[in-house]
Design a protein around this motif. Structure first.
Motif, PDB file in Angstrom:
ATOM      1  N   VAL A 136     -13.297   3.753  11.579  1.00 46.37           N
ATOM      2  CA  VAL A 136     -12.197   3.878  10.629  1.00 46.37           C
ATOM      3  C   VAL A 136     -12.271   2.624   9.761  1.00 46.37           C
ATOM      4  CG1 VAL A 136     -10.668   5.274  12.089  1.00 46.37           C
ATOM      5  CG2 VAL A 136     -10.474   2.787  12.149  1.00 46.37           C
ATOM      6  N   SER A 137     -11.825   2.745   8.523  1.00 51.39           N
ATOM      7  CA  SER A 137     -11.834   1.600   7.606  1.00 51.39           C
ATOM      8  C   SER A 137     -10.422   1.094   7.382  1.00 51.39           C
ATOM      9  CB  SER A 137     -12.437   1.999   6.251  1.00 51.39           C
ATOM     10  OG  SER A 137     -13.793   2.334   6.399  1.00 51.39           O
ATOM     11  N   ALA A 138     -10.274  -0.218   7.439  1.00 53.31           N
ATOM     12  CA  ALA A 138      -8.986  -0.833   7.121  1.00 53.31           C
ATOM     13  C   ALA A 138      -8.758  -0.729   5.616  1.00 53.31           C
ATOM     14  CB  ALA A 138      -8.981  -2.297   7.552  1.00 53.31           C
ATOM     15  N   PRO A 139      -7.528  -0.470   5.188  1.00 50.80           N
ATOM     16  CA  PRO A 139      -7.249  -0.415   3.752  1.00 50.80           C
ATOM     17  C   PRO A 139      -7.458  -1.783   3.100  1.00 50.80           C
ATOM     18  CG  PRO A 139      -5.222  -0.153   5.038  1.00 50.80           C
ATOM     19  CD  PRO A 139      -6.350  -0.209   6.008  1.00 50.80           C
ATOM     20  N   PRO A 140      -7.613  -1.811   1.771  1.00 55.27           N
ATOM     21  CA  PRO A 140      -7.914  -3.070   1.067  1.00 55.27           C
ATOM     22  C   PRO A 140      -6.952  -4.211   1.379  1.00 55.27           C
ATOM     23  CG  PRO A 140      -8.131  -1.224  -0.428  1.00 55.27           C
ATOM     24  CD  PRO A 140      -7.565  -0.677   0.853  1.00 55.27           C
ATOM     25  N   GLU A 141      -5.644  -3.936   1.419  1.00 55.44           N
ATOM     26  CA  GLU A 141      -4.692  -5.028   1.665  1.00 55.44           C
ATOM     27  C   GLU A 141      -4.841  -5.593   3.081  1.00 55.44           C
ATOM     28  OE1 GLU A 141      -2.566  -1.120   2.441  1.00 55.44           O
ATOM     29  OE2 GLU A 141      -3.867  -1.885   0.861  1.00 55.44           O
ATOM     30  N   VAL A 142      -5.140  -4.735   4.055  1.00 50.37           N
ATOM     31  CA  VAL A 142      -5.349  -5.203   5.430  1.00 50.37           C
ATOM     32  C   VAL A 142      -6.660  -5.978   5.512  1.00 50.37           C
ATOM     33  CG1 VAL A 142      -5.738  -4.481   7.831  1.00 50.37           C
ATOM     34  CG2 VAL A 142      -3.942  -3.381   6.466  1.00 50.37           C
ATOM     35  N   THR A 143      -7.691  -5.475   4.836  1.00 51.84           N
ATOM     36  CA  THR A 143      -8.975  -6.171   4.814  1.00 51.84           C
ATOM     37  C   THR A 143      -8.811  -7.588   4.284  1.00 51.84           C
ATOM     38  OG1 THR A 143     -10.316  -4.178   4.651  1.00 51.84           O
ATOM     39  CG2 THR A 143     -11.262  -6.183   3.729  1.00 51.84           C
ATOM     40  N   GLU A 144      -8.080  -7.744   3.190  1.00 59.05           N
ATOM     41  CA  GLU A 144      -7.878  -9.071   2.609  1.00 59.05           C
ATOM     42  C   GLU A 144      -7.113  -9.985   3.567  1.00 59.05           C
ATOM     43  OE1 GLU A 144      -8.475 -12.163   0.320  1.00 59.05           O
ATOM     44  OE2 GLU A 144      -9.394 -10.216  -0.012  1.00 59.05           O
ATOM     45  N   SER A 199     -15.043  -5.618  17.662  1.00 55.17           N
ATOM     46  CA  SER A 199     -15.073  -6.394  16.421  1.00 55.17           C
ATOM     47  C   SER A 199     -14.937  -5.443  15.253  1.00 55.17           C
ATOM     48  CB  SER A 199     -16.395  -7.154  16.288  1.00 55.17           C
ATOM     49  OG  SER A 199     -16.515  -8.133  17.289  1.00 55.17           O
ATOM     50  N   VAL A 200     -14.416  -5.964  14.135  1.00 53.79           N
ATOM     51  CA  VAL A 200     -14.449  -5.237  12.876  1.00 53.79           C
ATOM     52  C   VAL A 200     -15.559  -5.856  12.041  1.00 53.79           C
ATOM     53  CG1 VAL A 200     -12.068  -4.431  12.886  1.00 53.79           C
ATOM     54  CG2 VAL A 200     -12.581  -6.665  11.906  1.00 53.79           C
ATOM     55  N   PHE A 201     -16.199  -5.018  11.209  1.00 53.28           N
ATOM     56  CA  PHE A 201     -17.348  -5.454  10.435  1.00 53.28           C
ATOM     57  C   PHE A 201     -17.085  -5.250   8.949  1.00 53.28           C
ATOM     58  CE2 PHE A 201     -18.706  -4.245  14.608  1.00 53.28           C
ATOM     59  CZ  PHE A 201     -19.599  -5.239  14.962  1.00 53.28           C
ATOM     60  N   PRO A 202     -17.410  -6.260   8.108  1.00 51.76           N
ATOM     61  CA  PRO A 202     -17.171  -6.108   6.679  1.00 51.76           C
ATOM     62  C   PRO A 202     -18.108  -5.066   6.077  1.00 51.76           C
ATOM     63  CG  PRO A 202     -18.390  -8.125   7.103  1.00 51.76           C
ATOM     64  CD  PRO A 202     -18.030  -7.532   8.439  1.00 51.76           C
ATOM     65  N   GLY A 203     -17.586  -4.315   5.117  1.00 55.44           N
ATOM     66  CA  GLY A 203     -18.386  -3.312   4.425  1.00 55.44           C
ATOM     67  C   GLY A 203     -17.875  -3.145   3.012  1.00 55.44           C
ATOM     68  N   GLN A 204     -18.454  -2.221   2.273  1.00 64.25           N
ATOM     69  CA  GLN A 204     -18.072  -1.983   0.878  1.00 64.25           C
ATOM     70  C   GLN A 204     -16.618  -1.570   0.746  1.00 64.25           C
ATOM     71  OE1 GLN A 204     -21.283   0.810  -0.146  1.00 64.25           O
ATOM     72  NE2 GLN A 204     -21.525  -0.456  -1.968  1.00 64.25           N
ATOM     73  N   ASP A 205     -16.137  -0.783   1.699  1.00 62.80           N
ATOM     74  CA  ASP A 205     -14.780  -0.245   1.610  1.00 62.80           C
ATOM     75  C   ASP A 205     -13.793  -1.000   2.488  1.00 62.80           C
ATOM     76  OD1 ASP A 205     -15.647   1.737  -0.163  1.00 62.80           O
ATOM     77  OD2 ASP A 205     -16.292   3.000   1.501  1.00 62.80           O
ATOM     78  N   GLY A 206     -14.126  -2.202   2.900  1.00 62.52           N
ATOM     79  CA  GLY A 206     -13.243  -2.988   3.766  1.00 62.52           C
ATOM     80  C   GLY A 206     -13.817  -3.119   5.161  1.00 62.52           C
ATOM     81  N   TYR A 207     -13.047  -3.730   6.046  1.00 65.44           N
ATOM     82  CA  TYR A 207     -13.503  -3.887   7.412  1.00 65.44           C
ATOM     83  C   TYR A 207     -13.568  -2.538   8.103  1.00 65.44           C
ATOM     84  CZ  TYR A 207     -13.486  -8.961   7.597  1.00 65.44           C
ATOM     85  OH  TYR A 207     -13.776 -10.283   7.408  1.00 65.44           O
ATOM     86  N   ALA A 208     -14.653  -2.303   8.838  1.00 62.96           N
ATOM     87  CA  ALA A 208     -14.841  -1.062   9.581  1.00 62.96           C
ATOM     88  C   ALA A 208     -14.664  -1.341  11.064  1.00 62.96           C
ATOM     89  CB  ALA A 208     -16.229  -0.493   9.315  1.00 62.96           C
ATOM     90  N   LEU A 209     -13.850  -0.507  11.718  1.00 63.57           N
ATOM     91  CA  LEU A 209     -13.588  -0.611  13.147  1.00 63.57           C
ATOM     92  C   LEU A 209     -14.342   0.498  13.865  1.00 63.57           C
ATOM     93  CD1 LEU A 209     -11.820  -1.661  15.628  1.00 63.57           C
ATOM     94  CD2 LEU A 209     -10.260   0.193  14.997  1.00 63.57           C
ATOM     95  N   PRO A 210     -15.284   0.152  14.768  1.00 66.58           N
ATOM     96  CA  PRO A 210     -15.956   1.200  15.534  1.00 66.58           C
ATOM     97  C   PRO A 210     -14.991   1.799  16.565  1.00 66.58           C
ATOM     98  CG  PRO A 210     -16.745  -0.968  16.223  1.00 66.58           C
ATOM     99  CD  PRO A 210     -15.783  -1.183  15.090  1.00 66.58           C
TER     100      PRO A 210
END
Length: 98
Positions: A23-31, A63-74
């Motif tokens: 799942v990808s964290a939304p932009p505001e959460v990623t920041e 861990s969450v990993f940075p990606g194009q669309d924000g942090y990705a959570l496996p």
């Protein structure tokens, strides 16, 4: 302790529906994760950030990993099985930095 909650759709890595699911964290959460984790020291491998995650009644450390669309959570197969989730489903996700 820094925590966030958001709803997100489960998606497969490279269209392999039984392999890595995220799942990808939304932009505001990623920041906010980026800012909060910068205060804890240099990033880990691949820029990952250690978290405790929860979906439904299931909690795990990863861990969450940075990606194009924000942090990705496996989202592990065991978590998906316990919470009856498949690719394309939406889940309420909670993550806390550890």
């Amino acid at each position: 302790m820094d925590s966030w909650e958001f709803e997100a759709e489960l998606w497969p890595w490279k269209d392999e529906t039984d392999a890595w699911i995220f799942v990808s964290a939304p932009p505001e959460v990623t920041e906010e994760i980026r800012e909060a984790s910068a205060a804890t020291g240099p990033p880990r491998g691949f820029g990952s950030v250690r978290v405790e995650a929860r979906i439904g009644a299931t909690t795990w450390r990863t861990s969450v990993f940075p990606g194009q669309d924000g942090y990705a959570l496996p989202v592990k197969k065991d978590v998906r099985r316990r919470e009856d989730l498949e690719v394309g489903d939406r889940a309420l996700v909670s993550i806390t930095l550890i």
